[in-house]
Every structure is written in structure tokens, then in C-alpha cells.
Write an enzyme that holds these catalytic residues in place. Structure first.
Site, short mmCIF file in Angstrom:
data_model
loop_
_atom_site.label_atom_id
_atom_site.label_comp_id
_atom_site.label_asym_id
_atom_site.label_seq_id
_atom_site.Cartn_x
_atom_site.Cartn_y
_atom_site.Cartn_z
N ASP A 109 -0.37 5.12 0.57
CA ASP A 109 -0.73 6.17 1.52
C ASP A 109 -0.83 5.65 2.94
OD1 ASP A 109 -0.87 8.41 -0.17
OD2 ASP A 109 -2.75 7.69 -1.00
N ASP A 165 0.86 -1.17 0.00
CA ASP A 165 0.00 0.00 0.00
C ASP A 165 0.91 1.23 0.00
OD1 ASP A 165 -2.38 1.66 0.54
OD2 ASP A 165 -1.47 1.89 2.53
#
Length: 230
Positions: free
Chosen positions: A11, A9
Site C-alpha cells: 500500500d 511494501d
């Protein structure tokens, strides 16, 4: 080595979205002549998070989220604005932000040196995420970058991960790990397709969801140690 394919991932895991959002919001609001910028931010941030949760749960579409959130923000303060236009301006400002957390580059370098294949797996808008990655300097660490807008599906949908697997040569989900901070998107997504997960939880949050991470770490050092033990 138990795992080979690391799906990261972006953010809140590698990219500092809060810093990027704060600067982009300030630039947008200043451009729109807002005086009390902090008041607008205080309303926008929780509203925006709630809208992204609604998107994950398919209560709204991506277009609804993007094109209405700023109109809703200004409407809260009694001002009518064109939400689509403000969305374009905000996206422009956000795409220029490449803040990363301390230690990210060292983490990615060490993982590559140990033979892992790194892939980015992010929900977001293509030109924003690619712009931020370019500014961040970490794009070259990834063999490929998968963005929900390009895949026409998003975490935690099983289809998101199936499309990623189809794009990676010799992909084997038994040797893959999804690494991220979001229980509802990253960890639940891994659960949905039986891919092992690492919950990156630097703030020591309590898991109050149905999502079940395979492992939990609280720092990049923990992450390296966790992988070294597997």
C-alpha cells in the site's frame, strides 16, 4: 549484484490504497444510507491513519482497530452502529479493489528480468490483501506474499522479518532490501533487523523520525537507477 531479495511494501508503494479506500468507503456509506458521504470520509481517513499508527506502537490490537473504527466514525455523527458488522462489509468492498500506480508492472518486470527475487511484505488482513493483489494483476510477479495477519506479527517488529527470512530459501539479510513508503513501518522495520532499506518517497516528504533509510528514491525510475548503481 549487491542485492538479490527485494521485499516490497504494497500500500502506497505499489498498490494505490487511497483510491481503493475511497471507493470502498463510498460503497459502504452508500449502503448505510449516508447522505453527506464526503463529511464521513473527511473524518474517517485521518482517524484511521492514527489508529494504524497506534497499532504499530502496540497501543491497540488489530482486533480493536478493525472492530471499532466504523463504530467510532458513526458515533462522531451521533449514530450508533455495530462496528464488527460494518468492518466485514468494508473489508468485502475493499477486497475487490486492485488499483495500482502507473508504471508498477513495468517496474516489476524489469526487476525480475535483472534476476531479482521479489516478495511482498505487507501489514494487513489476509483476504483483503490477497483479493486486492488478485484484482491488481501483479501477484504473479512475487515469489511469495507475506501478510502480517498470517505471520501473527507486523512491521516494524523484528519478528516479522525473521519469519520472512525463515521462509525464503537461502535468504541472506545482507543481500536483502526492504522497499516501502512508510518510515515507521518499512524503514524502521529494516533498521530493527539490520536489513538495508529504500524509502520510496514520491511526495518528497521530510524525514522527521528516527528511522534511517539506506537509500531514498522519488520515483520508480529512481528505484531502477538506484539498484543499477549498486
Amino acid at each position: 549484484m549487491k542485492y538479490k531479495f527485494l521485499l516490497f511494501d504494497l500500500d502506497h508503494t505499489l498498490l494505490d490504497f487511497d483510491a481503493a479506500e475511497d471507493i470502498a468507503l463510498s460503497q459502504l456509506l452508500k449502503e448505510e444510507g449516508v447522505v453527506d458521504i464526503q463529511a464521513y470520509k473527511d473524518y474517517y481517513v485521518p482517524m484511521n491513519k492514527a489508529l494504524w499508527k497506534d497499532l504499530e506502537q502496540k497501543k491497540i490490537t488489530k482486533a480493536e482497530l478493525i472492530n471499532t473504527r466504523f463504530a467510532k466514525l458513526f458515533a462522531h455523527f451521533g449514530i450508533e452502529k455495530d462496528g464488527s458488522y460494518l468492518a466485514e462489509r468494508y473489508q468485502f468492498f475493499l477486497s475487490k479493489q486492485g488499483q495500482i500506480f502507473p508504471g508498477v508492472e513495468d517496474l516489476l518486470k524489469k526487476l525480475i528480468s535483472k534476476g531479482y527475487e521479489l516478495y511482498a511484505a505487507t501489514n494487513g488482513i489476509t483476504y483483503i490483501q490477497t483479493g486486492r493483489l488478485e484484482k491488481s494483476g501483479i501477484a504473479p510477479f512475487f515469489k511469495e506474499i507475506f501478510i502480517s495477519e498470517q505471520l501473527h506479527t507486523q512491521k516494524p517488529d523484528a519478528e516479522f522479518y525473521k519469519k520472512i527470512g525463515a521462509c525464503i530459501p537461502n535468504f541472506d539479510k545482507n543481500h536483502a532490501l526492504m522497499i516501502g513508503d512508510s518510515l515507521s513501518a518499512d524503514i524502521q522495520g529494516g533498521n530493527n533487523v539490520d536489513i538495508d532499506t529504500i524509502w520510496y518517497n514520491p511526495h518528497h516528504l521530510e524525514n522527521k523520525t528516527q528511522a534511517q533509510p539506506t537509500y531514498e528514491v522519488h520515483s520508480y525510475k529512481d528505484l531502477l537507477n538506484c539498484l543499477g548503481e549498486l
